[in-house]
Design a protein around this motif. Structure first.
Motif, mmCIF file in Angstrom:
data_model
loop_
_atom_site.group_PDB
_atom_site.id
_atom_site.type_symbol
_atom_site.label_atom_id
_atom_site.label_comp_id
_atom_site.label_asym_id
_atom_site.label_seq_id
_atom_site.Cartn_x
_atom_site.Cartn_y
_atom_site.Cartn_z
ATOM 1 N N ARG A 248 0.835 -1.208 0.000
ATOM 2 C CA ARG A 248 0.000 0.000 0.000
ATOM 3 C C ARG A 248 0.865 1.250 0.000
ATOM 4 O O ARG A 248 0.577 2.228 -0.702
ATOM 5 C CB ARG A 248 -0.933 0.004 1.212
ATOM 6 N N ALA A 249 1.935 1.213 0.789
ATOM 7 C CA ALA A 249 2.845 2.364 0.855
ATOM 8 C C ALA A 249 3.538 2.586 -0.478
ATOM 9 O O ALA A 249 3.688 3.732 -0.933
ATOM 10 C CB ALA A 249 3.873 2.146 1.959
ATOM 11 N N ALA A 252 1.149 4.089 -2.982
ATOM 12 C CA ALA A 252 0.916 5.499 -2.666
ATOM 13 C C ALA A 252 2.111 6.349 -3.083
ATOM 14 O O ALA A 252 1.952 7.474 -3.579
ATOM 15 C CB ALA A 252 0.645 5.663 -1.167
ATOM 16 N N GLU A 255 2.009 6.872 -6.784
ATOM 17 C CA GLU A 255 0.967 7.845 -7.130
ATOM 18 C C GLU A 255 1.485 9.273 -6.975
ATOM 19 O O GLU A 255 1.072 10.188 -7.699
ATOM 20 C CB GLU A 255 -0.251 7.628 -6.242
ATOM 21 N N ALA A 256 2.416 9.460 -6.042
ATOM 22 C CA ALA A 256 2.942 10.806 -5.769
ATOM 23 C C ALA A 256 4.008 11.244 -6.759
ATOM 24 O O ALA A 256 4.365 12.431 -6.790
ATOM 25 C CB ALA A 256 3.518 10.847 -4.349
ATOM 26 N N ALA A 269 4.665 10.200 1.370
ATOM 27 C CA ALA A 269 3.512 9.427 0.920
ATOM 28 C C ALA A 269 3.628 7.966 1.347
ATOM 29 O O ALA A 269 2.613 7.304 1.638
ATOM 30 C CB ALA A 269 3.377 9.530 -0.597
ATOM 31 N N THR A 270 4.859 7.457 1.388
ATOM 32 C CA THR A 270 5.066 6.079 1.838
ATOM 33 C C THR A 270 5.184 6.010 3.353
ATOM 34 O O THR A 270 4.627 5.130 4.004
ATOM 35 C CB THR A 270 6.345 5.485 1.217
ATOM 36 N N ILE A 273 1.919 6.096 5.618
ATOM 37 C CA ILE A 273 1.158 4.842 5.679
ATOM 38 C C ILE A 273 1.824 3.846 6.617
ATOM 39 O O ILE A 273 1.166 3.207 7.456
ATOM 40 C CB ILE A 273 0.993 4.250 4.266
#
Length: 357
Positions: A248-249, A252, A255-256, A269-270, A273
């Motif tokens: 998930r991290a 994310a 995505e950034a 962003a990582t 999470i």
């Protein structure tokens, strides 16, 4: 090469330097195309010189056609001193981070009245932006590593040593066209997965263990860098939970990755999470780093980075969690920043692979 030289000359003009000298292999290759082990690149406002010895003159003339190749004959430092004098060089920029004190002393003495101007990352800042010709090579380096990951899934099983996995990965990549491994491979199984840089050891892989593979292919001077963590049989439920958090991290973080985002924010962003999941203290490294002629380049994705992402940058995205006595998980992709976002060069699955035993 001429575009790179022109960018360097622009930097020299801002420094008020008459010339630049480098013997760092990656920068020498980037500026000239020369792949030999002994040479110095000297760039002035008007000319580009490659000083080498008898062994490499013919090779240099072939690989660096835009450079004036100089045979240093007996003593390179004296040859370069004459060259600087003949070209009216008064201020010479050099790479403070890669020049030894002994070399600096020798140059200062031999170059006499030339003022030595220390610089840091002059060429590396130009190298930070990859053009399409570089990306063709890097994509192939990534393809080779991806193919190796696919291949190694059929090799890993209980009873196999970590060092044998590393050897098989390198052998396969070389057969695919790589010149070798991009760096000393990380093959960390079981509790050794808690070592972020757990180099392949004599340890024998056991059923039920997770295995972290961090490796890359060296191809035509450039490197790839991929990390995948898989399980040999059903893993510990806690590690399975950790895997889901890291995935998930990492998603994310991906995505950034786009122009205008600070490297610090991409890291956050990582980190946000993983911290929210209670493992902030188990994530002790940066989210990623630049990649190219060297495995670790600028910009870094970290809590202290001052860079902002721009089109042309190539970075890794590789968050991880490491729990002493239990193991660890890291997932890494190579990502090229584009005008409208990014291109993830890695296509291999990031879902947890559970190999049969």
């Amino acid at each position: 090469m001429s575009k790179r030289i022109n960018k360097l000359r622009e930097e020299l003009a801002q420094l008020g330097a008459d010339a630049f000298i480098t013997e760092k292999a990656e920068n020498r290759f980037y500026l000239s195309g020369f792949t030999g082990s002994t040479a110095w690149v000297i760039v002035t406002a008007k000319d580009s010189f490659l000083v080498t010895d008898f062994r490499y003159v013919e090779q240099a003339q072939e690989q660096a056609p835009d450079f004036k190749v100089i045979n240093n004959e007996r003593k390179a430092v004296d040859c370069m001193a004459r060259l600087l004098k003949e070209n009216g060089v008064n201020r010479l920029a050099f790479e403070a981070g890669s020049v030894s004190f002994q070399t600096y002393s020798d140059w200062s003495q031999a170059f006499d009245s030339v003022e030595m101007v220390p610089t840091n990352g002059l060429v590396e800042k130009i190298r930070m932006f990859k053009d399409e010709s570089e990306m063709v090579i890097i994509r192939e380096a990534v393809r080779i590593a991806e193919a190796a990951f696919e291949h190694i899934q059929g090799f890993i099983r209980p009873g196999v040593r970590e060092v044998d996995v590393a050897l098989e990965l390198e052998y396969f990549m070389r057969k695919q066209g790589a010149s070798g491994s991009a760096f000393d491979m990380i093959v960390a199984s079981g509790a050794r997965g808690a070592l972020p840089h757990g180099r392949a050891s004599e340890k024998v892989i056991q059923a039920g263990e997770m295995v972290t593979l961090d490796f890359g292919a060296a191809y035509k001077g450039y490197n790839s860098d991929i990390t995948r963590t898989l399980s040999v049989g059903e893993p510990d439920p806690k590690l399975k939970e950790i895997y889901d958090i890291v995935l998930r991290a990492q998603l994310a973080g991906l995505e950034a990755l786009k122009p205008g985002v600070s490297c610090k924010d991409a890291d956050a962003a990582t980190r946000d999470i993983i911290t929210a999941a209670g493992y902030g203290d188990a994530y002790g490294h940066s989210a990623g780093h630049g990649l190219g002629l060297e495995v670790h380049e600028i910009p870094g994705l970290s809590t202290v980075s001052t860079y902002v992402l721009e089109p042309g940058m190539l970075v890794t995205m590789e968050p991880g969690i490491y729990v002493s006595g239990l193991g660890g998980v890291r997932i890494e992709d190579d990502v090229w920043i584009t005008a409208d976002g990014h291109e993830n060069l890695n296509k291999s699955t990031k879902e947890l692979l559970i190999l049969p035993v």
